[in-house]
Design an enzyme around this catalytic site. Structure first.
Site, PDB file in Angstrom:
ATOM      1  N   GLU A 252     -86.126 -73.630 -41.178  1.00 61.74           N
ATOM      2  CA  GLU A 252     -86.475 -73.421 -39.768  1.00 61.74           C
ATOM      3  C   GLU A 252     -87.580 -74.413 -39.447  1.00 61.74           C
ATOM      4  O   GLU A 252     -88.726 -74.208 -39.822  1.00 61.74           O
ATOM      5  CB  GLU A 252     -86.956 -71.976 -39.552  1.00 61.74           C
ATOM      6  CG  GLU A 252     -85.921 -70.915 -39.892  1.00 61.74           C
ATOM      7  CD  GLU A 252     -84.716 -70.914 -38.967  1.00 61.74           C
ATOM      8  OE1 GLU A 252     -84.797 -71.505 -37.872  1.00 61.74           O
ATOM      9  OE2 GLU A 252     -83.685 -70.338 -39.345  1.00 61.74           O
ATOM     10  N   CYS A 286     -92.244 -73.164 -32.039  1.00 60.66           N
ATOM     11  CA  CYS A 286     -91.305 -74.211 -32.469  1.00 60.66           C
ATOM     12  C   CYS A 286     -90.259 -74.531 -31.414  1.00 60.66           C
ATOM     13  O   CYS A 286     -89.842 -75.664 -31.269  1.00 60.66           O
ATOM     14  CB  CYS A 286     -90.635 -73.791 -33.762  1.00 60.66           C
ATOM     15  SG  CYS A 286     -89.861 -72.171 -33.640  1.00 60.66           S
ATOM     16  N   GLU A 473     -81.603 -67.579 -38.839  1.00 59.30           N
ATOM     17  CA  GLU A 473     -82.266 -66.301 -39.082  1.00 59.30           C
ATOM     18  C   GLU A 473     -81.841 -65.349 -37.964  1.00 59.30           C
ATOM     19  O   GLU A 473     -81.590 -65.781 -36.834  1.00 59.30           O
ATOM     20  CB  GLU A 473     -83.788 -66.467 -39.057  1.00 59.30           C
ATOM     21  CG  GLU A 473     -84.300 -67.200 -40.291  1.00 59.30           C
ATOM     22  CD  GLU A 473     -85.815 -67.280 -40.374  1.00 59.30           C
ATOM     23  OE1 GLU A 473     -86.497 -67.269 -39.340  1.00 59.30           O
ATOM     24  OE2 GLU A 473     -86.318 -67.372 -41.510  1.00 59.30           O
TER      25      GLU A 473
HETATM   26  P1  NAD Z   1     -96.069 -77.163 -42.636  1.00 58.96           P
HETATM   27  O1  NAD Z   1     -94.766 -77.838 -42.934  1.00 58.96           O
HETATM   28  O2  NAD Z   1     -97.298 -77.985 -42.698  1.00 58.96           O
HETATM   29  O3  NAD Z   1     -96.305 -75.927 -43.624  1.00 58.96           O
HETATM   30  C1  NAD Z   1     -95.401 -74.855 -43.701  1.00 58.96           C
HETATM   31  C2  NAD Z   1     -95.543 -74.173 -45.034  1.00 58.96           C
HETATM   32  O4  NAD Z   1     -95.107 -75.043 -46.073  1.00 58.96           O
HETATM   33  C3  NAD Z   1     -96.967 -73.767 -45.393  1.00 58.96           C
HETATM   34  O5  NAD Z   1     -96.928 -72.492 -45.994  1.00 58.96           O
HETATM   35  C4  NAD Z   1     -97.369 -74.828 -46.396  1.00 58.96           C
HETATM   36  O6  NAD Z   1     -98.376 -74.412 -47.293  1.00 58.96           O
HETATM   37  C5  NAD Z   1     -96.069 -75.056 -47.112  1.00 58.96           C
HETATM   38  N1  NAD Z   1     -95.911 -76.339 -47.802  1.00 58.96           N
HETATM   39  C6  NAD Z   1     -96.521 -77.518 -47.536  1.00 58.96           C
HETATM   40  N2  NAD Z   1     -96.065 -78.471 -48.393  1.00 58.96           N
HETATM   41  C7  NAD Z   1     -95.148 -77.871 -49.183  1.00 58.96           C
HETATM   42  C8  NAD Z   1     -94.305 -78.332 -50.240  1.00 58.96           C
HETATM   43  N3  NAD Z   1     -94.320 -79.594 -50.648  1.00 58.96           N
HETATM   44  N4  NAD Z   1     -93.459 -77.451 -50.831  1.00 58.96           N
HETATM   45  C9  NAD Z   1     -93.407 -76.170 -50.413  1.00 58.96           C
HETATM   46  N5  NAD Z   1     -94.184 -75.671 -49.419  1.00 58.96           N
HETATM   47  C10 NAD Z   1     -95.037 -76.520 -48.811  1.00 58.96           C
HETATM   48  O7  NAD Z   1     -95.864 -76.492 -41.207  1.00 58.96           O
HETATM   49  P2  NAD Z   1     -96.981 -75.765 -40.326  1.00 58.96           P
HETATM   50  O8  NAD Z   1     -97.876 -76.815 -39.764  1.00 58.96           O
HETATM   51  O9  NAD Z   1     -97.530 -74.627 -41.086  1.00 58.96           O
HETATM   52  O10 NAD Z   1     -96.094 -75.139 -39.162  1.00 58.96           O
HETATM   53  C11 NAD Z   1     -95.819 -75.779 -37.955  1.00 58.96           C
HETATM   54  C12 NAD Z   1     -94.396 -76.306 -37.964  1.00 58.96           C
HETATM   55  O11 NAD Z   1     -93.503 -75.229 -38.186  1.00 58.96           O
HETATM   56  C13 NAD Z   1     -93.982 -76.914 -36.643  1.00 58.96           C
HETATM   57  O12 NAD Z   1     -93.308 -78.118 -36.885  1.00 58.96           O
HETATM   58  C14 NAD Z   1     -93.041 -75.879 -36.053  1.00 58.96           C
HETATM   59  O13 NAD Z   1     -92.080 -76.410 -35.171  1.00 58.96           O
HETATM   60  C15 NAD Z   1     -92.411 -75.301 -37.284  1.00 58.96           C
HETATM   61  N6  NAD Z   1     -91.878 -73.958 -37.028  1.00 58.96           N
HETATM   62  C16 NAD Z   1     -90.523 -73.795 -36.961  1.00 58.96           C
HETATM   63  C17 NAD Z   1     -89.986 -72.535 -36.685  1.00 58.96           C
HETATM   64  C18 NAD Z   1     -88.498 -72.340 -36.574  1.00 58.96           C
HETATM   65  O14 NAD Z   1     -88.055 -71.194 -36.608  1.00 58.96           O
HETATM   66  N7  NAD Z   1     -87.700 -73.381 -36.447  1.00 58.96           N
HETATM   67  C19 NAD Z   1     -90.842 -71.442 -36.501  1.00 58.96           C
HETATM   68  C20 NAD Z   1     -92.207 -71.645 -36.585  1.00 58.96           C
HETATM   69  C21 NAD Z   1     -92.727 -72.909 -36.852  1.00 58.96           C
END
Ligand code: NAD
Length: 503
Positions: A252, A286, A473
């Site tokens: 997502e 998002c 989801e």
């Molecule tokens: P992010 O990608 O920085 O982090 C998300 C999660 O991934 C965190 O828990 C982080 O610790 C973890 N993470 C980071 N590097 C990783 C790795 N190499 N392996 C595994 N896990 C790792 O995202 P964010 O800044 O927390 O969230 C914002 C983003 O989420 C935006 O781009 C938003 O559009 C997206 N989002 C999408 C949805 C959806 O349903 N499509 C919903 C909410 C947020």
């Protein structure tokens, strides 16, 4: 020694709180003050959490769906009973106003848990039967996957945890869940609620930490599936690592979604929709419709209506019921969103209609240091600008005017709307319902709305197209992402079909 509003947050696995020596802090975004120390998982604790889930799996997966359902419905009741208490924690951790967390975050999470608990109790995990011949048939069953990893983003912490764990657990899987390091507080709360409801030890586990912890968890050989919510760039790393272990994934990810106002739209409704699509949760959603396409014929009325409503966005004390706009989640994210606003002004040369760099007018001594930002509107934007191409994930609405004077304007508009590598959401505002459906059918997006924006009920499967994700989801389809199919052909004809018989 610093004093914290919340006690030290442990990890949670094998049905118990687990302390580690290394910690990090979670910060209140409204005032830049630490809220709690949080234990960081290391390799040993990740292995132990996964092992506890593996140990719980045989019994949980063999528990009849109706019994799993009863347990999960008790968790739903506890979530609803503790709605306001949990909402306060989410407000502290995310900076979202209580008016929002108390009406959306826990509510929509509990709804999804209730939906899946009811679905598995009423045949949602049933397979199909096909009669091949009078004495032979095929039947299929849906088997749980095993131990699954859930990785959350910071914008809807407990909702994301529930949207992942609800179908996961209802289908008979076990989960090791890692919240975002920016919003870890809900993790223990949810684990305790599940335990209190009767979810056995090891079925739902929480580890804490940043990307390195997430990477260790998702690449663990005993993880069968990774359900990830986050940025496209992180998602592609996680998906690549999962692919090498042939793990199932649900992704997502981010978006840059078009919100299309057609020439016959009711301007007031369209402005309300565009505001919901850009300023709810301080723009940290998002599915936000950040590219707002407005016909030249409506532009003056649309802009005037929007500017007149900008004062309805009220920053303030987050517990005040009239506050509907909080700070951004972190210092890093604040710097990022601010840099986009500055870029929009200085480099993209978009016309600023409202907001801009700087602190909102609301200020107290405490929130001077918080990650507050002004809701911002740019107009006269074009498709090539950085602010209209990249996900900002903040309260920045970009108006892209279009020429509606030529008969072929719709073809051009649809092409422009689809001109992005992302495909999470899209929406159309019009009074012509036939036109609405035909435009929606041409948009490359997995989540679409007509004359509304943002509602995402438990019954509605949601997931992105293109770089915005894989799988869905929620809804009936959401359950399919947590099971694997087994097909069985039964022969009752009395002899095995063979080519190896004597001539
Ligand atoms: P992010 O990608 O920085 O982090 C998300 C999660 O991934 C965190 O828990 C982080 O610790 C973890 N993470 C980071 N590097 C990783 C790795 N190499 N392996 C595994 N896990 C790792 O995202 P964010 O800044 O927390 O969230 C914002 C983003 O989420 C935006 O781009 C938003 O559009 C997206 N989002 C999408 C949805 C959806 O349903 N499509 C919903 C909410 C947020």
């Amino acid at each position: 020694m610093a004093s914290f509003k919340y006690s030290k947050q442990p990890l949670y696995y094998a049905g118990q709180q687990q302390i580690t020596s290394k910690t990090f802090q979670t910060i209140d975004p409204s005032c830049d003050q630490p809220l709690a120390e949080v234990c960081t998982a290391d390799e040993a604790s990740i292995n132990a959490a996964v092992a506890s889930a593996q140990a719980a799996f045989p019994s949980w997966s063999a528990t009849p769906p109706i019994e799993r359902s009863r347990i999960l419905l008790r968790a739903v009741a506890l979530l609803r009973e503790r709605n306001d208490e949990l909402a306060k924690i989410e407000t502290d951790d995310t900076g979202k106003p209580f008016s929002e967390t108390s009406t959306v975050d826990i509510v929509t999470g509990a709804d999804v848990l209730e939906y899946y608990a009811n679905l598995v109790a009423s045949g949602g995990l049933n397979g199909e039967t096909t009669q091949l011949r009078p004495d032979a048939w095929v039947y299929t069953t849906k088997a749980p996957l095993g131990v699954c990893a859930g990785i959350g983003a910071w914008n809807y912490p407990i909702q994301i945890a529930l949207w992942k764990s609800a179908p996961c657990l209802a289908a008979g899987n076990c989960m090791v869940y890692k919240p975002s390091e920016f919003t870890p507080l809900h993790g223990l709360q949810l684990a305790q609620i599940y335990a209190e409801a009767g979810v056995p030890p090891g079925v739902f586990n929480v580890i804490q930490g940043a990307g390195d912890v997430g990477a260790m968890l998702t690449s663990h050989p005993s993880i069968a599936k990774v359900s990830f919510t986050g940025q496209v760039s992180t998602g592609s790393k996680v998906a690549s690592s999962a692919a090498s272990g042939m793990k199932y994934v649900t992704m997502e990810l981010g978006g840059k979604s078009p919100c299309i106002i057609l020439p016959d739209a009711n301007v007031d409704d369209a402005v309300n929709g565009a505001m919901m699509a850009n300023f709810f949760s301080t723009g940290q959603v998002c599915t936000n419709g950040t590219r707002v396409f407005v016909p030249q014929s409506l532009l003056p009325a649309f802009e005037a209506n929007l500017v007149s409503k900008m004062p309805f966005i009220r920053a303030g004390d987050l517990m005040d019921p009239s506050t509907n706009f909080g700070p951004l989640v972190s210092k890093t994210h604040h710097a990022k969103v601010l840099s986009y606003i500055t870029h929009g002004l200085d480099n993209d040369k978009a016309k600023l209609l409202a907001g801009g760099p700087g602190h909102p007018v609301f200020t107290t001594q405490a929130n001077q240091a918080g990650y507050w930002i002004r809701p911002t509107v740019f107009t006269n934007c074009t498709d090539a600008m950085r602010i209209t191409r990249e996900e900002i994930f903040g309260p920045v609405l970009c108006i892209l005017p279009y020429d509606d004077s030529q008969p072929e304007y719709l073809d051009v508009l649809v092409k422009r709307a689809n001109d992005t590598r992302m495909g999470l959401a899209a929406g159309v505002f019009t009074r012509n319902i036939t036109l609405a459906h035909s435009v929606i059918a041409r948009l490359d997006a997995g989540i679409t709305w007509i004359n509304t924006w943002g509602e995402s009920p438990a019954e509605m499967p949601v997931g992105g197209w293109k770089l915005s994700g894989l799988g869905v989801e929620n809804g009936r389809k959401g359950l399919e992402n947590w099971v694997q199919n087994k097909s069985t052909l039964v022969e009752m004809g009395g002899s095995v079909a063979t080519v190896f018989s004597k001539l």
